[in-house]
Design an enzyme around this catalytic site. Structure first.
Site, PDB file in Angstrom:
ATOM      1  N   SER A  14      40.762  18.832  79.745  1.00  0.00           N
ATOM      2  CA  SER A  14      42.494  19.067  80.300  1.00  0.00           C
ATOM      3  C   SER A  14      42.514  19.712  78.617  1.00  0.00           C
ATOM      4  O   SER A  14      43.644  20.041  78.771  1.00  0.00           O
ATOM      5  CB  SER A  14      42.511  17.160  80.145  1.00  0.00           C
ATOM      6  OG  SER A  14      42.408  16.769  78.780  1.00  0.00           O
ATOM      7  N   LYS A  54      43.645  15.155  72.240  1.00  0.00           N
ATOM      8  CA  LYS A  54      45.442  16.401  73.072  1.00  0.00           C
ATOM      9  C   LYS A  54      46.254  16.788  72.022  1.00  0.00           C
ATOM     10  O   LYS A  54      45.962  16.312  70.625  1.00  0.00           O
ATOM     11  CB  LYS A  54      45.693  15.121  73.751  1.00  0.00           C
ATOM     12  CG  LYS A  54      45.271  14.294  74.744  1.00  0.00           C
ATOM     13  CD  LYS A  54      44.996  14.975  75.897  1.00  0.00           C
ATOM     14  CE  LYS A  54      44.109  13.769  77.106  1.00  0.00           C
ATOM     15  NZ  LYS A  54      43.351  14.609  78.231  1.00  0.00           N
TER      16      LYS A  54
END
Lengths: 98, 141
Positions: A14, A54
């Protein structure tokens, strides 16, 4: 107090293309002691006893921030996990970006 | 001396061995269905049918129906690819050896239906999606 630097291994896609699956990164665990998290920082946070990596895309005034994966079309992030508390953030990922 | 060395080495390993941080992708929800792809393929057929029945000067309806046709052809492809990459497993492939080829060709048909207003291609897509749906249903038994 924790050590200033922690070694982390990234698992998943991701954060591509910035961070590839399997890459080792260093996390500065002291980065947010005196400073608040900033937009565009890549950070590692703890949620349900697991670490996630993230990018911070929004910093809210209520002590939370929104964190999304760079590979937005394929990422489990604040869109499902919700906003992330500042105190869940372990530190800032030391990643060289182009 | 040996226990001390062991303790020290485990401390060092624990300190310097990397912890895993997840850069998760999909949520493995385990909910799969062939219905979305079938409805999307049916919509493509219906739109082609309606477009072909339109009066020549109804340009607005033509644009809207073409857009819906293209959106559903794209949606059909996406739903098929989800089944292909996330649902079907090697054991399904050993039972249906032409599965890869079938899905690949059907995905190409989706693209063809995006590009063209072609009833033959639309019907072919509908049939191919129905066949994949049949395989899907068989694997669920």
């Amino acid at each position: 107090m924790s050590w200033p630097i922690k070694l982390i291994k990234i698992k998943g896609h991701s954060m591509q293309p910035t961070i590839q699956d399997g890459r080792l990164i260093l996390v500065n665990q002291w980065a947010y002691i005196f400073k608040k998290p900033r937009i565009r920082d890549i950070a590692v946070f703890r949620k349900d006893n697991k670490l996630f990596c993230k990018r911070i895309t929004a910093v809210h005034t209520d002590g939370y921030c929104t964190m999304l994966g760079d590979n937005e079309s394929d990422s489990l992030d604040s869109r499902e996990l919700g906003k992330i508390r500042f105190d869940s953030i372990l530190g800032k990922a030391c990643v060289k970006e182009r | 001396m040996k226990p001390l060395i062991n303790t020290l080495s485990s401390l060092i390993i624990r300190r310097f061995s990397p912890e895993i941080a997840y850069a998760h992708c999909d949520i493995p929800c385990g909910i799969y269905s062939d219905h979305p792809s079938q409805i999307a393929a049916d919509t493509v057929v219906k739109m082609v049918e309606k477009i072909q029945a339109l009066p020549k000067d109804d340009i607005h309806s033509l644009i809207r129906m073409t857009m819906v046709k293209e959106q559903h052809a794209e949606l059909c492809k996406r739903e098929l690819l989800i089944l292909w990459t996330d649902y079907f497993k090697p054991e399904h492939l050993s039972k249906y050896p032409n599965l890869h080829d079938k899905i690949w060709k059907t995905a190409k048909l989706c693209s063809k239906n995006k590009q063209e207003i072609n009833m033959d291609a639309a019907r072919e897509l509908q049939e191919a999606v129905h066949e994949i749906g049949h395989i899907f249903a068989e694997t669920k038994k």
